[in-house]
Design a protein around this motif. Sequence first.
Motif, PDB file in Angstrom:
ATOM      1  N   THR A  33      70.014  15.594  26.055  1.00  0.00           N
ATOM      2  CA  THR A  33      68.591  15.323  26.271  1.00  0.00           C
ATOM      3  C   THR A  33      67.719  16.328  25.510  1.00  0.00           C
ATOM      4  OG1 THR A  33      68.547  16.676  28.279  1.00  0.00           O
ATOM      5  CG2 THR A  33      68.953  14.317  28.554  1.00  0.00           C
ATOM      6  N   GLY A  34      68.237  17.551  25.332  1.00  0.00           N
ATOM      7  CA  GLY A  34      67.490  18.570  24.595  1.00  0.00           C
ATOM      8  C   GLY A  34      67.167  18.084  23.186  1.00  0.00           C
ATOM      9  N   TYR A  37      63.979  16.119  23.008  1.00  0.00           N
ATOM     10  CA  TYR A  37      62.779  16.970  23.007  1.00  0.00           C
ATOM     11  C   TYR A  37      62.601  17.621  21.634  1.00  0.00           C
ATOM     12  CZ  TYR A  37      62.399  16.172  27.948  1.00  0.00           C
ATOM     13  OH  TYR A  37      62.238  15.550  29.152  1.00  0.00           O
ATOM     14  N   ARG A  38      63.706  17.980  21.023  1.00  0.00           N
ATOM     15  CA  ARG A  38      63.625  18.586  19.692  1.00  0.00           C
ATOM     16  C   ARG A  38      63.085  17.563  18.677  1.00  0.00           C
ATOM     17  NH1 ARG A  38      66.548  23.287  18.573  1.00  0.00           N
ATOM     18  NH2 ARG A  38      67.482  24.218  20.419  1.00  0.00           N
ATOM     19  N   ARG A  89      67.717  21.292  14.583  1.00  0.00           N
ATOM     20  CA  ARG A  89      68.300  22.602  14.962  1.00  0.00           C
ATOM     21  C   ARG A  89      67.628  23.738  14.193  1.00  0.00           C
ATOM     22  NH1 ARG A  89      70.498  21.108  19.568  1.00  0.00           N
ATOM     23  NH2 ARG A  89      70.982  18.925  19.224  1.00  0.00           N
ATOM     24  N   VAL A  97      59.829  24.000  20.542  1.00  0.00           N
ATOM     25  CA  VAL A  97      60.299  22.941  21.469  1.00  0.00           C
ATOM     26  C   VAL A  97      59.885  23.199  22.919  1.00  0.00           C
ATOM     27  CG1 VAL A  97      62.636  23.911  21.704  1.00  0.00           C
ATOM     28  CG2 VAL A  97      62.268  21.494  22.116  1.00  0.00           C
ATOM     29  N   SER A  98      59.821  24.461  23.284  1.00  0.00           N
ATOM     30  CA  SER A  98      59.457  24.771  24.660  1.00  0.00           C
ATOM     31  C   SER A  98      58.001  24.361  24.929  1.00  0.00           C
ATOM     32  CB  SER A  98      59.702  26.263  24.848  1.00  0.00           C
ATOM     33  OG  SER A  98      59.130  26.692  25.993  1.00  0.00           O
ATOM     34  N   SER A 101      57.950  20.448  24.985  1.00  0.00           N
ATOM     35  CA  SER A 101      58.671  19.835  26.108  1.00  0.00           C
ATOM     36  C   SER A 101      57.948  20.064  27.440  1.00  0.00           C
ATOM     37  CB  SER A 101      60.119  20.326  26.177  1.00  0.00           C
ATOM     38  OG  SER A 101      60.155  21.691  26.432  1.00  0.00           O
ATOM     39  N   ARG A 107      57.356  14.466  28.308  1.00  0.00           N
ATOM     40  CA  ARG A 107      58.420  14.429  29.325  1.00  0.00           C
ATOM     41  C   ARG A 107      58.560  13.018  29.906  1.00  0.00           C
ATOM     42  NH1 ARG A 107      60.610  19.154  29.955  1.00  0.00           N
ATOM     43  NH2 ARG A 107      62.254  18.203  31.168  1.00  0.00           N
ATOM     44  N   ASP A 129      66.358  19.047  34.386  1.00  0.00           N
ATOM     45  CA  ASP A 129      65.845  17.941  35.189  1.00  0.00           C
ATOM     46  C   ASP A 129      66.845  16.799  35.324  1.00  0.00           C
ATOM     47  OD1 ASP A 129      65.823  17.245  32.563  1.00  0.00           O
ATOM     48  OD2 ASP A 129      63.882  16.258  32.585  1.00  0.00           O
ATOM     49  N   ILE A 130      68.104  17.035  34.962  1.00  0.00           N
ATOM     50  CA  ILE A 130      69.057  15.915  34.974  1.00  0.00           C
ATOM     51  C   ILE A 130      69.346  15.454  36.405  1.00  0.00           C
ATOM     52  CG2 ILE A 130      71.351  15.114  34.244  1.00  0.00           C
ATOM     53  CD1 ILE A 130      69.343  15.776  31.957  1.00  0.00           C
ATOM     54  N   ARG A 191      58.290  27.745  37.289  1.00  0.00           N
ATOM     55  CA  ARG A 191      57.431  26.894  36.456  1.00  0.00           C
ATOM     56  C   ARG A 191      57.209  25.549  37.161  1.00  0.00           C
ATOM     57  NH1 ARG A 191      60.689  24.927  30.957  1.00  0.00           N
ATOM     58  NH2 ARG A 191      61.869  23.285  31.941  1.00  0.00           N
TER      59      ARG A 191
HETATM   60  O1  C5P Z   1      69.362  21.984  24.999  1.00  0.00           O
HETATM   61  P1  C5P Z   1      68.435  22.498  23.926  1.00  0.00           P
HETATM   62  O2  C5P Z   1      68.413  23.994  23.782  1.00  0.00           O
HETATM   63  O3  C5P Z   1      68.617  21.810  22.619  1.00  0.00           O
HETATM   64  O4  C5P Z   1      66.991  22.099  24.467  1.00  0.00           O
HETATM   65  C1  C5P Z   1      65.862  22.443  23.718  1.00  0.00           C
HETATM   66  C2  C5P Z   1      64.673  22.602  24.635  1.00  0.00           C
HETATM   67  O5  C5P Z   1      64.262  21.341  25.146  1.00  0.00           O
HETATM   68  C3  C5P Z   1      64.890  23.480  25.860  1.00  0.00           C
HETATM   69  O6  C5P Z   1      64.711  24.828  25.554  1.00  0.00           O
HETATM   70  C4  C5P Z   1      63.805  22.968  26.799  1.00  0.00           C
HETATM   71  O7  C5P Z   1      62.562  23.569  26.461  1.00  0.00           O
HETATM   72  C5  C5P Z   1      63.714  21.495  26.445  1.00  0.00           C
HETATM   73  N1  C5P Z   1      64.442  20.621  27.371  1.00  0.00           N
HETATM   74  C6  C5P Z   1      63.779  20.157  28.483  1.00  0.00           C
HETATM   75  N2  C5P Z   1      64.414  19.281  29.326  1.00  0.00           N
HETATM   76  C7  C5P Z   1      65.674  18.869  29.070  1.00  0.00           C
HETATM   77  C8  C5P Z   1      66.371  19.357  27.944  1.00  0.00           C
HETATM   78  C9  C5P Z   1      65.729  20.243  27.118  1.00  0.00           C
HETATM   79  O8  C5P Z   1      62.626  20.539  28.716  1.00  0.00           O
HETATM   80  N3  C5P Z   1      66.265  17.984  29.874  1.00  0.00           N
END
Ligand code: C5P
Length: 225
Positions: A33-34, A37-38, A89, A97-98, A101, A107, A129-130, A191
């Motif tokens: 899922t990350g 967001y990326r 990446r 990304v933070s 996201s 979201r 949030d899974i 948060r």
């Molecule tokens: O898993 P990864 O490091 O690639 O995720 C990148 C960013 O995406 C996380 O640092 C977070 O800010 C956001 N993220 C999120 N919710 C998710 C997965 C990732 O907010 N389910």
Amino acid sequence: MLFNVAIDGPAGSGKTSVTFQLAKELGLQYLDTGATYRAATLGCIENNIKSTDEDGCRQMAQQVDVEFNPSDGKQITRFKQRDVSARIRDDDVTARVSEYSAVPVIRHTLVAYQQKISEKGGFIAEGRDIGTVVFKDSPCKIYLSASPEVRAERRAHEIQSKGLHTDKPFQQLKEEILQSITERDFSDSTRTLAPLAIDAHATIFDTSSLTVDEVVAQLKAHIEQ
Ligand code: C5P
């Protein structure tokens, strides 16, 4: 398997390596899922969309999709039909990304998409949030925990094994990481959007004294029960 498996836990709890291996062993589809967001972040960067621009952010998030390579199950993440799996990446995306996201419309759009593609079950995913949002109806929710010290030690080993910060004494690196993990735990659990929380139905596994293989074996037995 007809249900989805949700794995959560704090930074350094081992959830990424465990989820990967578990997906392989159980024949589940790993959902990153990350990466979605990326990809939305990349779209915003490339199209100069600010995180305050709600319409723009929605449009960018709506152009994200993923597919799975039938031969090895690897996720291909796309933005506007373009394979961006490697591009997302890069440092410029990681740095922002933070911020993106945390945008509610991003979201909502991405969670709805993640739920749609996994509605038939057979997926495994890890992240904040899974268990609480994306796979909230899953009968199989797992929370991996480990003491802050163990998590800091794992991260320090991981960093030095990649040849980074090798000039720093291990103990000093570990202390620095411990400090940042403690701060991150606090900000993650306080948060407002997607806070780090243990779902009421999650089974907690303490991985402090276990290797990845041992954790995977325990989780496999638990899931197959
Ligand atoms: O898993 P990864 O490091 O690639 O995720 C990148 C960013 O995406 C996380 O640092 C977070 O800010 C956001 N993220 C999120 N919710 C998710 C997965 C990732 O907010 N389910």
